[in-house]
Design a protein around this motif. Structure first.
Motif, mmCIF file in Angstrom:
data_model
loop_
_atom_site.group_PDB
_atom_site.id
_atom_site.type_symbol
_atom_site.label_atom_id
_atom_site.label_comp_id
_atom_site.label_asym_id
_atom_site.label_seq_id
_atom_site.Cartn_x
_atom_site.Cartn_y
_atom_site.Cartn_z
ATOM 1 N N ALA A 1 -0.679 11.715 0.770
ATOM 2 C CA ALA A 1 -1.309 10.476 0.299
ATOM 3 C C ALA A 1 -2.208 9.827 1.341
ATOM 4 C CB ALA A 1 -0.217 9.487 -0.122
ATOM 5 N N LEU A 2 -2.331 10.429 2.519
ATOM 6 C CA LEU A 2 -3.054 9.766 3.610
ATOM 7 C C LEU A 2 -4.481 9.384 3.228
ATOM 8 C CD1 LEU A 2 -1.857 11.764 6.769
ATOM 9 C CD2 LEU A 2 -1.259 9.427 6.096
ATOM 10 N N ASP A 3 -5.169 10.265 2.496
ATOM 11 C CA ASP A 3 -6.564 9.985 2.162
ATOM 12 C C ASP A 3 -6.717 8.792 1.221
ATOM 13 O OD1 ASP A 3 -7.578 13.507 2.133
ATOM 14 O OD2 ASP A 3 -7.400 12.049 3.770
ATOM 15 N N GLN A 4 -5.700 8.546 0.389
ATOM 16 C CA GLN A 4 -5.840 7.480 -0.610
ATOM 17 C C GLN A 4 -5.241 6.153 -0.145
ATOM 18 O OE1 GLN A 4 -3.740 9.075 -3.941
ATOM 19 N NE2 GLN A 4 -1.755 8.253 -3.320
ATOM 20 N N LEU A 5 -4.506 6.143 0.969
ATOM 21 C CA LEU A 5 -3.875 4.901 1.406
ATOM 22 C C LEU A 5 -4.879 3.803 1.776
ATOM 23 C CD1 LEU A 5 -0.758 6.129 3.424
ATOM 24 C CD2 LEU A 5 -0.806 4.894 1.256
ATOM 25 N N PRO A 6 -6.013 4.121 2.432
ATOM 26 C CA PRO A 6 -6.994 3.043 2.673
ATOM 27 C C PRO A 6 -7.457 2.380 1.384
ATOM 28 C CG PRO A 6 -7.455 4.923 4.079
ATOM 29 C CD PRO A 6 -6.403 5.370 3.112
ATOM 30 N N LEU A 7 -7.646 3.185 0.325
ATOM 31 C CA LEU A 7 -8.019 2.611 -0.965
ATOM 32 C C LEU A 7 -6.910 1.710 -1.489
ATOM 33 C CD1 LEU A 7 -9.715 2.378 -3.558
ATOM 34 C CD2 LEU A 7 -8.609 4.493 -4.353
ATOM 35 N N SER B 1 0.826 -1.206 0.000
ATOM 36 C CA SER B 1 0.000 0.000 0.000
ATOM 37 C C SER B 1 0.861 1.256 0.000
ATOM 38 C CB SER B 1 -0.925 0.000 1.221
ATOM 39 O OG SER B 1 -1.723 -1.160 1.255
ATOM 40 N N LEU B 2 1.925 1.235 0.767
ATOM 41 C CA LEU B 2 2.810 2.401 0.830
ATOM 42 C C LEU B 2 3.564 2.604 -0.482
ATOM 43 C CD1 LEU B 2 4.198 1.859 4.429
ATOM 44 C CD2 LEU B 2 2.780 3.781 3.685
ATOM 45 N N LYS C 1 -14.456 -0.450 5.230
ATOM 46 C CA LYS C 1 -15.093 -0.926 4.010
ATOM 47 C C LYS C 1 -14.416 -2.190 3.500
ATOM 48 C CE LYS C 1 -16.975 3.465 2.340
ATOM 49 N NZ LYS C 1 -17.083 4.384 1.171
ATOM 50 N N THR C 2 -15.174 -2.963 2.735
ATOM 51 C CA THR C 2 -14.642 -4.157 2.081
ATOM 52 C C THR C 2 -13.884 -3.740 0.827
ATOM 53 O OG1 THR C 2 -16.545 -4.475 0.638
ATOM 54 C CG2 THR C 2 -16.689 -5.392 2.860
ATOM 55 N N PRO C 3 -13.142 -4.678 0.205
ATOM 56 C CA PRO C 3 -12.457 -4.324 -1.049
ATOM 57 C C PRO C 3 -13.393 -3.791 -2.129
ATOM 58 C CG PRO C 3 -11.574 -6.372 -0.181
ATOM 59 C CD PRO C 3 -12.747 -6.018 0.677
ATOM 60 N N LYS C 4 -14.672 -4.204 -2.092
ATOM 61 C CA LYS C 4 -15.616 -3.703 -3.082
ATOM 62 C C LYS C 4 -16.170 -2.326 -2.713
ATOM 63 C CE LYS C 4 -17.275 -7.986 -5.173
ATOM 64 N NZ LYS C 4 -18.477 -8.798 -5.509
ATOM 65 N N GLY C 5 -15.771 -1.826 -1.551
ATOM 66 C CA GLY C 5 -16.223 -0.510 -1.129
ATOM 67 C C GLY C 5 -17.458 -0.520 -0.259
ATOM 68 N N ALA C 6 -18.000 -1.711 0.041
ATOM 69 C CA ALA C 6 -19.178 -1.794 0.907
ATOM 70 C C ALA C 6 -18.746 -1.708 2.363
ATOM 71 C CB ALA C 6 -19.911 -3.106 0.654
ATOM 72 N N PRO C 7 -19.628 -1.246 3.251
ATOM 73 C CA PRO C 7 -19.290 -1.223 4.673
ATOM 74 C C PRO C 7 -18.961 -2.633 5.168
ATOM 75 C CG PRO C 7 -21.243 0.102 4.260
ATOM 76 C CD PRO C 7 -20.948 -0.639 2.976
ATOM 77 N N SER C 8 -17.871 -2.751 5.909
ATOM 78 C CA SER C 8 -17.415 -4.053 6.373
ATOM 79 C C SER C 8 -18.225 -4.531 7.572
ATOM 80 C CB SER C 8 -15.940 -3.977 6.772
ATOM 81 O OG SER C 8 -15.517 -5.182 7.384
ATOM 82 N N THR C 9 -18.433 -5.863 7.618
ATOM 83 C CA THR C 9 -19.063 -6.484 8.789
ATOM 84 C C THR C 9 -18.122 -7.548 9.365
ATOM 85 O OG1 THR C 9 -20.190 -8.111 7.394
ATOM 86 C CG2 THR C 9 -21.394 -6.094 7.920
ATOM 87 N N LEU D 1 0.466 -0.136 8.746
ATOM 88 C CA LEU D 1 0.061 1.028 7.971
ATOM 89 C C LEU D 1 -0.633 2.059 8.856
ATOM 90 C CD1 LEU D 1 -0.176 2.386 5.186
ATOM 91 C CD2 LEU D 1 -2.355 1.186 4.885
ATOM 92 N N ASP D 2 -1.490 1.584 9.753
ATOM 93 C CA ASP D 2 -2.171 2.517 10.650
ATOM 94 C C ASP D 2 -1.164 3.289 11.497
ATOM 95 O OD1 ASP D 2 -5.004 0.294 11.299
ATOM 96 O OD2 ASP D 2 -4.618 1.732 9.676
ATOM 97 N N GLY D 3 -0.127 2.574 11.965
ATOM 98 C CA GLY D 3 0.896 3.243 12.761
ATOM 99 C C GLY D 3 1.681 4.259 11.955
ATOM 100 N N VAL D 4 1.972 3.925 10.695
ATOM 101 C CA VAL D 4 2.667 4.868 9.825
ATOM 102 C C VAL D 4 1.813 6.112 9.610
ATOM 103 C CG1 VAL D 4 3.594 5.233 7.508
ATOM 104 C CG2 VAL D 4 4.003 3.062 8.680
ATOM 105 N N MET D 5 0.523 5.901 9.329
ATOM 106 C CA MET D 5 -0.368 7.037 9.079
ATOM 107 C C MET D 5 -0.501 7.899 10.332
ATOM 108 S SD MET D 5 -3.242 5.023 6.792
ATOM 109 C CE MET D 5 -4.289 6.473 6.568
ATOM 110 N N ALA D 6 -0.570 7.217 11.488
ATOM 111 C CA ALA D 6 -0.733 7.965 12.744
ATOM 112 C C ALA D 6 0.502 8.807 13.070
ATOM 113 C CB ALA D 6 -1.030 6.997 13.886
#
Length: 900
Positions: free
Chosen positions: A230-236, A179-180, A572-580, A209-214
């Motif tokens: 790039a912080l906003d796009q890293l989750p994608l 991701s990075l 979110k899931t890889p398809k962009g849906a909210p994760s459960t 990744l979360d630690g890097v972003m934080a």
């Protein structure tokens, strides 16, 4: 002998592209492109010949877009269209693969990676060792205990250590690493100018990744600016890089057994693509003569013993030998049902024999009578002065026990010699033979076939079976002559092997064959109760949701939680849906939402039912009415025992429903179960190794160590320590043993990282001996490249001085933890030896039936419980001399849960 990788998954699309770009662009006389096609087929044949898998899946990307294009329309947008001369080779290639009998998978809307990830995950859950053949670095995220990658272009493999070596991060951090960096080929956005070294460095410093972003604000320079931008796009990027492991498939890994090849279709195709090599291979297979002849001499000095005269000559040689290698051939891997088919032995390297006694295929020659052979061998096998060596002799002992032979005089086991020399890696015969003898042996699948049509050993022609069995004995003796001098060169290792590992072999064999009694009716009742409780949870969930829904459907759960109930999504899931996912539901439940908690409870109980209450009764031996696990000495790097079928170490204990399962492990009528468990043994070992005055005083005074720690670092009287403060101190105590950072401690306790760091700092202020011990251990580990337990067991640390900070830190954590875990393992093994010695010597009404973590479980006659408890406590508490007392907690009950 089982194949090393029963399942192989092939990234066929990756094969195709690599073959196209790496090999000449060949055509046949019709002008049809064949270069990539022939290249892939040759790579497949090489892979199959090398590993002979029981199951194999050849996976292609489906035509069209995948879900990742829906998530990010620019995904792979920069890739040029597939060349026409490559595209035209795909369908012929797939037709040939099908004709080869190989299962072929093409799943729409997902990529081959996702199908492979799903199958590999399912296989790992079943304990199936899987080899993924690919050149794709993204697949490194799938590597684990049961999953290895192989690159057939250069024949390199990646296990978890290999992933760390190559990428600088462990497999579980590969997605963060990708991701990075991003991926210009697939057009996955990342952090500009962040290359492999930078990504690995950041993850090593900040955990994930979360630690890097934080911590983005702490990273200086242009690359730090790029990261913040790039912080906003890293989750994608992370969603794009994450391989799906839950693709809905119509089959499971064990459905991927290859079929018989369609030879006529293959011949037609091979002639069309004009591949002389593939045709020659096919012709050679068709022309291969059946094995024939019944002579006793094979490969020079390998004897097939079919006459009494030859058998007598060999038993005379065994009687005169100072040491001989011994092996059995049987009908099954399960030692409780395996029937003896033959025995093999070797007295000198290159000289070995096989004595068949129960090959029953049509046309099999007459063989010596099994009972007569065993009667003649029994005095030799039971004589403690006739020394034997074998590979995993525990299995052979257990098989012979079914025929009334108590095997003694076990001097050496090559599997354990290798394990004690270096516990990291595999210790099966094939691996050891390649590593130490530079030799390839005949594999079981070479003579028995594979899959559903695999022959049992009694159906294999003697001409093939004799060579295979005799070779095993020959190789075992040669391995011993190579390994034992290496052990002797390090007296502490030789002593560990001689005094702990080898004496344990017959003990584990007895424990396994004794087994543990299971209350089938109680498990059935628990299954019914779980079914009822699961139904109640469903009704409660329907009431909260306001309608019925499928509690196993993430899509329906997401619709109710986020659309109908208006809950704010967390991820979110890889398809962009909210994760459960489970993590998301846990967070939502902690926020006070009722439905997520009900769904989690439903999932937990459903897993208990399918994994334990429904499955354990199926594992009962019909003759004994007991469950018989298999213990493994040569698996865990630290020296701990592991078990399988069932895995006793994983039977749950933290929940009430889980503890109830232990109630089904019961004593025979007139007996009790006695559980003896070391109390806080690893912390006691830490006190001994560190010599810290306060830790030593706390244990010497019999204090509650977690309460005492909380009192020390908080400056309180022990009586004033709250339950929450004790819990935090417990997390620190055990966290330090396992190398937990302040970041990890903060996450576990749900506090800020700074507060967690203050906790750790205060701990070291109050226990300076612990800090000094850790620093000394790291320094010595860097100097020696290994650490040792109190009893000389070594764990090698090849990355202790690695230039990569993350990998070096991982090795340093292991350096701290391994001496404690390994010493605890050595102590429980010494305790088992002492307990078994008492049982064998005094013959009390006691049987040792389980070893789980730091606990021994015994089945004891009711009138012998008090005396047994006294002897067990004395044996276990004197298993090692530490600077603090070893304390053993003993419980007694009609079942394991009561005793524990």
């Amino acid at each position: 002998m089982a194949t090393q990788y029963p399942l192989i998954l092939v990234d066929a699309s990756g094969y195709l592209f690599r073959a196209y770009h790496a090999l000449p662009k060949l055509t046949n006389s019709r002008g049809e492109a064949t270069g990539a096609l022939v290249g892939v087929l040759n790579m497949l044949r090489k892979l199959i010949d090398a590993h002979d898998p029981e199951y194999i899946g050849v996976v292609f990307d489906a035509a069209g877009k995948s879900f990742r294009n829906d998530l990010y329309p620019q995904y792979k947008a920069h890739r040029p269209p597939m060349p026409d001369d490559l595209r035209e080779q795909i369908q012929p290639l797939q037709d040939i693969i099908r004709a080869m009998g190989l299962p072929l998978l093409v799943v729409p809307e997902v990529e081959a990676d996702d199908v492979i990830g799903t199958l590999a995950t399912q296989a790992a859950e079943q304990g199936i060792q899987t080899l993924i053949s690919t050149g794709d670095k993204d697949m490194a995220q799938l590597v684990g205990e049961h999953v290895t990658l192989v690159n057939t272009m250069n024949d390199t493999r990646l296990d978890p250590d290999g992933v760390r070596e190559k990428f600088g991060v462990p497999p579980e951090r590969i997605v963060d690493y990708l991701s990075l960096m991003g991926d210009s080929v697939d057009n996955v956005p990342g952090v500009p100018k962040c290359g492999p070294k930078t990504a690995a460095k950041w993850i090593g410093e900040y955990g994930d990744l979360d630690g890097v972003m934080a911590n983005a604000e702490r990273i200086k320079g242009k690359v730090g600016e790029n990261l913040r931008a790039a912080l906003d796009q890293l989750p994608l990027s992370k969603r794009l890089a994450t391989i799906k492991r839950d693709v809905p498939l119509d089959l499971r890994p064990t459905d991927l057994a290859p079929a018989e090849p369609d030879r006529e279709t293959l011949r037609t195709w091979y002639e069309r693509i004009e591949s002389r090599k593939l045709l020659a291979t096919l012709n050679a297979e068709d022309a291969a003569p059946e094995a024939s002849g019944s002579g006793e001499r094979q490969d020079g000095d390998y004897d097939l013993v079919l006459t009494q005269e030859s058998f007598d000559a060999w038993t005379t040689r065994l009687e005169q030998a100072e040491l001989f290698a011994f092996d059995t051939e049987t009908t099954a891997l399960d030692y409780m049902v395996a029937e003896l088919v033959g025995v093999s032995f070797s007295v000198e390297p290159g000289q070995a024999a096989y004595v068949p006694v129960a090959h029953g295929y049509m046309g099999a020659p007459d063989q010596l009578d099994r009972d007569a052979v065993l009667a003649r061998l029994k005095p030799l096998l039971e004589d403690p002065n006739r020394l034997k060596v074998g590979q995993n002799l525990k299995y052979d002992m257990s098989v012979l026990a079914r025929y009334g032979i108590r095997m003694r005089g076990i001097a050496h086991d090559t599997m354990l010699e290798s394990y004690v020399l270096d516990s990291i890696g595999r210790h099966d015969m094939d691996t050891l033979t390649r590593k130490y003898l530079d030799r390839e042996t005949v594999h079981f699948e070479d003579i028995a076939g594979k899959g559903a049509k695999q022959l049992t050993f009694d159906q294999i022609p003697l001409e093939q079976a004799g060579h295979y069995a005799a070779e095993d004995a020959d190789v075992t003796l040669s391995l011993h002559r190579t390994l034992w001098p290496r052990l002797e060169a390090t007296p502490s290792l030789a002593e560990l092997y001689r005094d702990i590992e080898m004496p344990l072999v017959p003990i584990l064999s007895r424990i396994e064959r004794t087994g543990v009694r299971i209350d089938r009716d109680l498990l059935a009742q628990q299954s019914r109760e779980l079914t009822r409780r699961i139904g109640e949870l469903e009704l409660a969930a329907y009431a909260v949701a306001g309608r019925k829904f499928n509690m196993g459907s993430p899509k329906q759960i997401g619709a109710i939680l986020f659309d109908e109930q208006g809950i704010e999504p967390i991820a979110k899931t890889p398809k962009g849906a909210p994760s459960t996912s489970e993590d998301v539901l846990e967070q939502l439940a902690d926020q006070g939402h009722a439905l997520p908690r009900l769904i989690l409870q439903h999932r937990g109980l459903s897993k208990l039912k399918s994994t334990y209450t429904d499955k354990l009764p199926q594992m009962l031996n019909p003759e004994t009415g007991r469950v018989h696990t298999s213990y493994h000495q040569a698996v865990a790097a630290t020296g701990r025992l592991s078990s399988s079928d069932p895995n006793l170490q994983n039977i749950p204990i933290r929940t009430e429903e889980g503890r109830r399962i232990r109630r089904a492990f019961v004593a025979e009528p007139g007996h009790k179960l006695l559980a003896a468990d070391y109390s806080q043994i690893e912390l006691r070992i830490m006190a001994h190794l560190s010599g810290d005055a306060r830790l030593l005083a706390a244990f010497a005074g019999g204090q509650d160590i977690h309460r005492a720690t909380a009192a020390e670092i908080l400056g309180l009287d022990p009586e004033a320590v709250t339950g929450e403060q004790r819990r935090s101190a417990k997390a620190v105590n055990f966290g330090l043993i396992y190398g937990m950072s302040a970041f990890g401690l903060a996450k576990q306790l749900g506090i800020e990282r700074k507060a967690a760091q203050n906790y750790v700092d205060r701990y070291f202020d109050r226990y300076p001996g612990v800090k000094d011990f850790m620093e000394r251990t790291r320094a010595k580990a860097r100097e020696d490249k290994y650490v040792e337990t109190l009893f000389g067991r070594r764990l090698y640390l090849p990355e202790i001085d690695h230039s990569n900070q993350g990998r070096r830190a991982g090795a340093e954590r292991t350096a701290i933890n391994a001496p404690m875990q390994g010493t605890a393992a050595d102590i429980i093994k010494r305790a088992m030896i002492a307990v078994d010695d008492w049982i064998q010597r005094e013959e009390p009404k006691v049987r040792l039936i389980m070893q789980v973590h730091d606990e021994l479980v015994l089945e004891v006659a009711e009138d012998a419980v008090e005396d047994t408890a006294r002897h067990i406590r004395a044996a276990m508490e004197s298993a090692a001399r530490l600077a603090v007392p070893l304390v053993v907690d003993i419980g007694v009950g009609d079942n394991w849960e009561e005793a524990h």
